[in-house]
Design an enzyme around this catalytic site. Structure first.
Site, PDB file in Angstrom:
ATOM      1  N   PRO A  94       3.256  14.567  -9.735  1.00  0.00           N
ATOM      2  CG  PRO A  94       3.405  12.548 -10.944  1.00  0.00           C
ATOM      3  CD  PRO A  94       4.389  13.980 -10.639  1.00  0.00           C
ATOM      4  N   GLY A  96      -3.153  12.322  -7.760  1.00  0.00           N
ATOM      5  CA  GLY A  96      -4.269  12.519  -8.274  1.00  0.00           C
ATOM      6  C   GLY A  96      -5.139  13.188  -7.763  1.00  0.00           C
ATOM      7  NE  ARG A 182      -2.147   2.922  -3.849  1.00  0.00           N
ATOM      8  CZ  ARG A 182      -2.378   4.160  -4.420  1.00  0.00           C
ATOM      9  NH1 ARG A 182      -3.231   4.906  -4.291  1.00  0.00           N
ATOM     10  NH2 ARG A 182      -1.588   3.972  -4.833  1.00  0.00           N
ATOM     11  CG  HIS A 286       3.582   5.752  -6.678  1.00  0.00           C
ATOM     12  ND1 HIS A 286       2.815   6.789  -7.783  1.00  0.00           N
ATOM     13  CD2 HIS A 286       2.048   5.892  -6.519  1.00  0.00           C
ATOM     14  CE1 HIS A 286       2.043   7.046  -7.919  1.00  0.00           C
ATOM     15  NE2 HIS A 286       1.391   6.281  -7.365  1.00  0.00           N
ATOM     16  NE  ARG A 289      -1.059   6.795  -3.421  1.00  0.00           N
ATOM     17  CZ  ARG A 289      -1.931   7.346  -2.064  1.00  0.00           C
ATOM     18  NH1 ARG A 289      -1.608   7.647  -0.742  1.00  0.00           N
ATOM     19  NH2 ARG A 289      -3.077   7.257  -3.083  1.00  0.00           N
ATOM     20  CG  ASP A 317       8.288  11.389  -6.381  1.00  0.00           C
ATOM     21  OD1 ASP A 317       8.067  12.621  -5.653  1.00  0.00           O
ATOM     22  OD2 ASP A 317       7.937  10.523  -6.465  1.00  0.00           O
ATOM     23  NE  ARG A 341       1.881   9.991   1.352  1.00  0.00           N
ATOM     24  CZ  ARG A 341       2.674   9.141   0.917  1.00  0.00           C
ATOM     25  NH1 ARG A 341       3.561   9.452   0.312  1.00  0.00           N
ATOM     26  NH2 ARG A 341       1.966   7.726   0.850  1.00  0.00           N
TER      27      ARG A 341
END
Length: 392
Positions: A94, A96, A182, A286, A289, A317, A341
């Site tokens: 997933p 976004g 970030r 994640h 991130r 993942d 990515r």
């Protein structure tokens, strides 16, 4: 040495490919293609990027055992996870606001995945409504990532819509309940949701508009005033302030679909979640991130698999870039992996066709590695296929 029927044979026959094959080259081509703010949102990571780099570097600590004794048996990389058949043990993670990469957005990703025989795990913050994404790839077997909203009626609505639209599993987003730091996004002052990106599932939900106090005038993006109100409400209700193992019983009471929890790196949490009824675990940080200075997700995988002890599937993942990365993750105990990515880079370069290119490349490299390590299916992979490569 036969290339017949492989993606390699197609590339040779076509005299090349419009897309790069190496992970670094794919990323660089996407950087050139995209606006700086879009690329940095997709490629960026928390803090100094230490966790994201650790994710990738972790794979280099393992060497693969090359074997020469073999039989003339076709290698089949297919797996079935919670009833979903996959032509290779790789799903699209997933991710976004895919419209930042390409106008085809998640619909293009779903089509590209279906062409290769695998599935998209649709992000909660998708550019298009979940129904439209499912309809774009009728032969696909999509899963849906749920960001469990503070508003229970909205959360239930999203789950029911996903089940009705044909999604085959719910992946509960556990690894993004607080905003990560970030810097690459901050340098552009670019918050995509403020500009209407990533809210397709919410713009198409009556309960969400009831919370926002507006009634959309028709399909598509709302007007500026409604969008401003919607973004403010979305910020308030996007995720619940807490999550406990017992909450899984509530979620499972809403749907008959299998429930996986994504973002699990602590083996004790994995054990608790399985005992509470989780149908699957996704080991992930994640993609680096969220939390800088984090442990590489791959280093968490063996302990989580030991805690789960085969009771439910374990997916992985964060950091997968090559077919040999896939093999290492499976040898360490994962049942399948997800990529993030890389598929967005492929999407940026060629829409659905670019996504399919990324997956076909992974499939061919993984299948070759599976064969050359002495296997004909994923089921026989084990720690015996790996040798610690020492400090890097």
């Amino acid at each position: 040495m036969a290339y017949t029927g492989s993606y390699q044979s197609q590339v040779f026959g076509n005299g090349g490919s419009p897309y790069p094959f190496g992970a670094a080259e794919l990323e660089e081509a996407a950087r050139v293609k995209l606006s700086p703010e879009a690329f940095d949102y997709i490629a960026g990571a928390a803090g100094r990027g230490l966790t994201a780099r650790a994710n990738a570097a972790a794979f280099s600590r393992y060497g693969l055992t090359y074997r020469v004794l073999h039989q003339d048996i076709p290698t089949d990389p297919a797996v079935t996870i919670l009833g979903t058949s996959l032509a290779l043990p790789v799903l699209l993670a997933p991710a976004g606001v895919a419209d930042l990469a390409h106008p085809e957005a998640e619909a293009g990703a779903a089509r590209g995945a279906a062409e290769v025989g695998t599935s998209l795990v649709l992000s909660a913050v998708t550019s298009s409504p979940l129904e439209d994404v499912a309809a774009a790839a009728p032969s696909g077997h999509p899963w849906f990532q749920l960001a469990w909203s503070r508003d229970e009626r909205l959360a239930r609505s999203l789950v029911h819509r996903a089940e009705k639209a044909g999604y085959e599993a719910i992946v509960l987003m556990g690894d993004c309940y607080a905003a990560g730091w970030r810097p690459r996004e901050l340098s552009h002052a670019f918050f995509p949701y403020r500009h209407g990106h990533g809210l397709g599932n919410y713009y198409s939900d009556p309960r969400f508009w009831a919370l926002a106090g507006h009634t959309p005038s028709g399909p598509g993006l709302p007007d500026d005033a409604a969008r401003e109100a919607a973004v403010a409400v979305w910020n308030q209700v996007f995720t619940r302030p807490s999550f406990a193992p017992g909450d899984l019983a509530t979620l499972k009471s809403w749907t008959d679909l299998p429930i996986l929890v994504k973002g699990v790196c602590d083996p004790s949490e994995a054990r608790c979640l399985v005992e509470a009824g989780a149908d699957g675990i996704v080991v992930s940080n994640h993609g680096g991130r969220q939390l800088d200075n984090g442990v590489a997700a791959l280093d968490c995988l063996p302990a989580v698999c030991a805690a789960v002890a085969g009771r439910v599937p374990v997916l992985f993942d964060s950091g997968i870039r090559t077919g040999t990365d896939v093999l290492i993750a499976l040898a360490l105990g994962a049942d399948a992996v997800m990529i993030g990515r890389p598929w967005l880079y492929g999407l940026a370069l060629g829409g659905a066709d670019g996504v399919a290119h990324v997956l076909r490349s992974l499939k061919d490299e993984f299948t070759s590695a599976l064969t050359l390590t002495g296997h004909h299916t994923c089921a026989t992979l084990s720690l015996s296929d790996l040798t610690p490569a020492g400090p890097q």
